[in-house]
Design an enzyme around this catalytic site. Structure first.
Site, PDB file in Angstrom:
ATOM      1  N   SER A 143      13.764  32.287  24.185  1.00 44.56           N
ATOM      2  CA  SER A 143      12.675  32.066  25.135  1.00 44.56           C
ATOM      3  C   SER A 143      13.268  31.344  26.330  1.00 44.56           C
ATOM      4  O   SER A 143      14.344  30.731  26.220  1.00 44.56           O
ATOM      5  CB  SER A 143      11.612  31.169  24.481  1.00 44.56           C
ATOM      6  OG  SER A 143      10.667  30.729  25.438  1.00 44.56           O
ATOM      7  N   TYR A 156       8.606  23.130  20.526  1.00 37.92           N
ATOM      8  CA  TYR A 156       8.995  24.546  20.671  1.00 37.92           C
ATOM      9  C   TYR A 156      10.306  24.658  21.444  1.00 37.92           C
ATOM     10  O   TYR A 156      11.200  25.430  21.077  1.00 37.92           O
ATOM     11  CB  TYR A 156       7.863  25.279  21.394  1.00 37.92           C
ATOM     12  CG  TYR A 156       8.067  26.766  21.584  1.00 37.92           C
ATOM     13  CD1 TYR A 156       8.315  27.619  20.510  1.00 37.92           C
ATOM     14  CD2 TYR A 156       7.982  27.338  22.865  1.00 37.92           C
ATOM     15  CE1 TYR A 156       8.481  28.995  20.692  1.00 37.92           C
ATOM     16  CE2 TYR A 156       8.147  28.705  23.053  1.00 37.92           C
ATOM     17  CZ  TYR A 156       8.403  29.528  21.971  1.00 37.92           C
ATOM     18  OH  TYR A 156       8.557  30.881  22.157  1.00 37.92           O
TER      19      TYR A 156
HETATM   20  N1  LIG Z   1       4.615  35.458  23.947  1.00 37.84           N
HETATM   21  C1  LIG Z   1       5.407  34.736  24.700  1.00 37.84           C
HETATM   22  O1  LIG Z   1       5.020  34.238  25.787  1.00 37.84           O
HETATM   23  C2  LIG Z   1       6.855  34.506  24.279  1.00 37.84           C
HETATM   24  C3  LIG Z   1       7.735  34.049  25.255  1.00 37.84           C
HETATM   25  C4  LIG Z   1       9.072  33.822  24.909  1.00 37.84           C
HETATM   26  C5  LIG Z   1       9.495  34.033  23.614  1.00 37.84           C
HETATM   27  N2  LIG Z   1       8.608  34.455  22.669  1.00 37.84           N
HETATM   28  C6  LIG Z   1       9.119  34.638  21.309  1.00 37.84           C
HETATM   29  O2  LIG Z   1       9.065  36.014  20.990  1.00 37.84           O
HETATM   30  C7  LIG Z   1       8.843  36.163  19.580  1.00 37.84           C
HETATM   31  C8  LIG Z   1       7.618  37.037  19.363  1.00 37.84           C
HETATM   32  O3  LIG Z   1       6.532  36.470  20.058  1.00 37.84           O
HETATM   33  P1  LIG Z   1       5.126  37.214  20.219  1.00 37.84           P
HETATM   34  O4  LIG Z   1       4.572  36.813  21.529  1.00 37.84           O
HETATM   35  O5  LIG Z   1       5.255  38.638  19.879  1.00 37.84           O
HETATM   36  O6  LIG Z   1       4.304  36.418  19.117  1.00 37.84           O
HETATM   37  P2  LIG Z   1       3.310  36.891  17.956  1.00 37.84           P
HETATM   38  O7  LIG Z   1       2.534  38.077  18.414  1.00 37.84           O
HETATM   39  O8  LIG Z   1       2.600  35.657  17.523  1.00 37.84           O
HETATM   40  O9  LIG Z   1       4.303  37.404  16.841  1.00 37.84           O
HETATM   41  C9  LIG Z   1       5.041  36.535  16.018  1.00 37.84           C
HETATM   42  C10 LIG Z   1       5.603  37.360  14.882  1.00 37.84           C
HETATM   43  O10 LIG Z   1       6.404  36.502  14.061  1.00 37.84           O
HETATM   44  C11 LIG Z   1       6.038  36.715  12.720  1.00 37.84           C
HETATM   45  N3  LIG Z   1       6.306  35.516  11.930  1.00 37.84           N
HETATM   46  C12 LIG Z   1       5.896  34.249  12.176  1.00 37.84           C
HETATM   47  N4  LIG Z   1       6.318  33.432  11.201  1.00 37.84           N
HETATM   48  C13 LIG Z   1       7.022  34.210  10.326  1.00 37.84           C
HETATM   49  C14 LIG Z   1       7.700  33.959   9.110  1.00 37.84           C
HETATM   50  N5  LIG Z   1       7.759  32.730   8.562  1.00 37.84           N
HETATM   51  N6  LIG Z   1       8.305  34.997   8.464  1.00 37.84           N
HETATM   52  C15 LIG Z   1       8.252  36.236   8.997  1.00 37.84           C
HETATM   53  N7  LIG Z   1       7.631  36.544  10.127  1.00 37.84           N
HETATM   54  C16 LIG Z   1       7.017  35.531  10.786  1.00 37.84           C
HETATM   55  C17 LIG Z   1       4.570  37.108  12.744  1.00 37.84           C
HETATM   56  O11 LIG Z   1       4.240  37.920  11.628  1.00 37.84           O
HETATM   57  P3  LIG Z   1       3.439  37.466  10.315  1.00 37.84           P
HETATM   58  O12 LIG Z   1       2.452  36.426  10.739  1.00 37.84           O
HETATM   59  O13 LIG Z   1       2.828  38.735   9.833  1.00 37.84           O
HETATM   60  O14 LIG Z   1       4.512  36.955   9.400  1.00 37.84           O
HETATM   61  C18 LIG Z   1       4.533  37.965  14.008  1.00 37.84           C
HETATM   62  O15 LIG Z   1       4.892  39.295  13.714  1.00 37.84           O
HETATM   63  C19 LIG Z   1       8.722  34.745  19.021  1.00 37.84           C
HETATM   64  O16 LIG Z   1       9.967  34.323  18.532  1.00 37.84           O
HETATM   65  C20 LIG Z   1       8.317  33.929  20.244  1.00 37.84           C
HETATM   66  O17 LIG Z   1       8.675  32.577  20.105  1.00 37.84           O
HETATM   67  C21 LIG Z   1       7.295  34.726  22.979  1.00 37.84           C
END
Ligand SMILES: NC(=O)c1ccc[n+]([C@@H]2O[C@H](COP(=O)([O-])OP(=O)(O)OC[C@H]3O[C@@H](n4cnc5c(N)ncnc54)[C@H](OP(=O)(O)O)[C@@H]3O)[C@@H](O)[C@H]2O)c1
Length: 259
Positions: A143, A156
């Protein structure tokens, strides 16, 4: 995007956190690029539905329920493969937006466990299979929080700095082996659940994150970026790719239209 179909030994792509958001979009894009995608996340119903959808569209996709923090389960998962071409460490997220003075230590632990130890678990378990493919790629979805801090973000930010350091160090340690390490660091991405999870299901607080921002990144924008980096020729290692929406100049400098 015209890319060559990946060779057989490196055709399997494992995506963690594929039950929604960036992970699901990345699985879609990699499947379209010719990879045999393995979707993992804790919510079985969601990854199975996506695997069915991709299979119906003529792609190769399987679902494997997995908690990335459960090392025994991760080790068991790894035994299913002889070779793996791509590992996308995407599972993760944020919990809370409290200042250091009042942040919940349990939230900090969970964020470290998921974003850092989860990435460590999968990377350690699959590294021999990535090596065995002769052309492996580890992607770490960190991120912009892994590169600079902001008020209310310390838990975070600390975890994502950990993920960044893991990627940087691994690249140093395995140089000379046939495995690339790519870090993709997105800024503001509007996914269905990221902000909702961060604020414990509070939809109003979650909506405020994107308020007035004309075009935050979409999950597919990030998936496109990841897939582009992964599909470069094997000798090309995109070390770090920072991707933000045009309206975001830094973690705390965001252009918002007045309502
Ligand atoms: N959205 C943003 O603004 C943003 C910006 C920068 C970076 N990111 C990063 O990008 C990644 C994806 O983000 P997103 O926006 O797509 O978020 P999201 O829609 O909340 O997706 C998070 C994913 O992680 C999985 N997850 C969480 N805890 C887990 C665990 N213990 N074991 C296995 N799977 C787990 C969830 O699946 P289950 O709940 O089904 O396990 C879900 O599929 C993350 O690492 C986040 O920090 C996001």
């Amino acid at each position: 995007m015209a890319t060559a179909v990946p060779p057989a030994a490196s055709r399997i792509a494992v995506v963690t956190g594929a039950s929604g958001g960036i992970g699901a979009a990345t699985a879609r894009r990699l499947a379209e690029a010719g990879y045999r995608v393995v979707l993992t996340a804790r919510r079985k119903d969601r990854i199975e539905a996506l695997a069915d959808e991709l299979t119906a569209a003529g792609h190769s996709a399987t679902a494997y329920p997995l908690d990335v923090t459960d090392r025994a389960a991760v080790d068991e998962f790894a035994t299913a493969f002889r070779t793996v071409g791509v590992l996308v460490n995407n599972a993760g997220g944020a919990l809370g937006a409290d200042p250091v003075a009042t942040g919940d230590p349990q939230d900090w632990r969970t964020m470290y466990e998921t974003n850092v130890i989860g990435t460590l678990n999968l990377t350690q378990a699959l590294l021999p299979k990535l090596d065995a493919s002769g052309d492996g790629t580890v992607v770490v979805v960190s991120s912009t929080a892994g590169h600079a801090t902001y008020e209310g973000g310390a838990g975070y930010v600390a975890a994502k700095h950990g993920a960044h350091v893991l990627a940087e160090t691994l690249r140093l340690e395995i140089v000379g082996r046939p495995v690339r390490v790519i870090e993709v660091a997105p800024g503001m991405v509007k996914t269905e659940e990221f902000a909702l999870t961060r604020f414990g299901g509070d939809a109003e607080k979650a909506a405020k994150v994107y308020e007035g921002v004309a075009e935050p990144l979409t999950a597919d924008d990030v998936a496109d970026t990841i897939t582009w980096a992964v599909t470069r020729p094997p000798h090309v290692n995109i070390d770090l790719l920072v991707v933000r929406p045009r309206a975001q100049a830094s973690n705390s400098k965001v252009h918002r239209e007045a309502r």
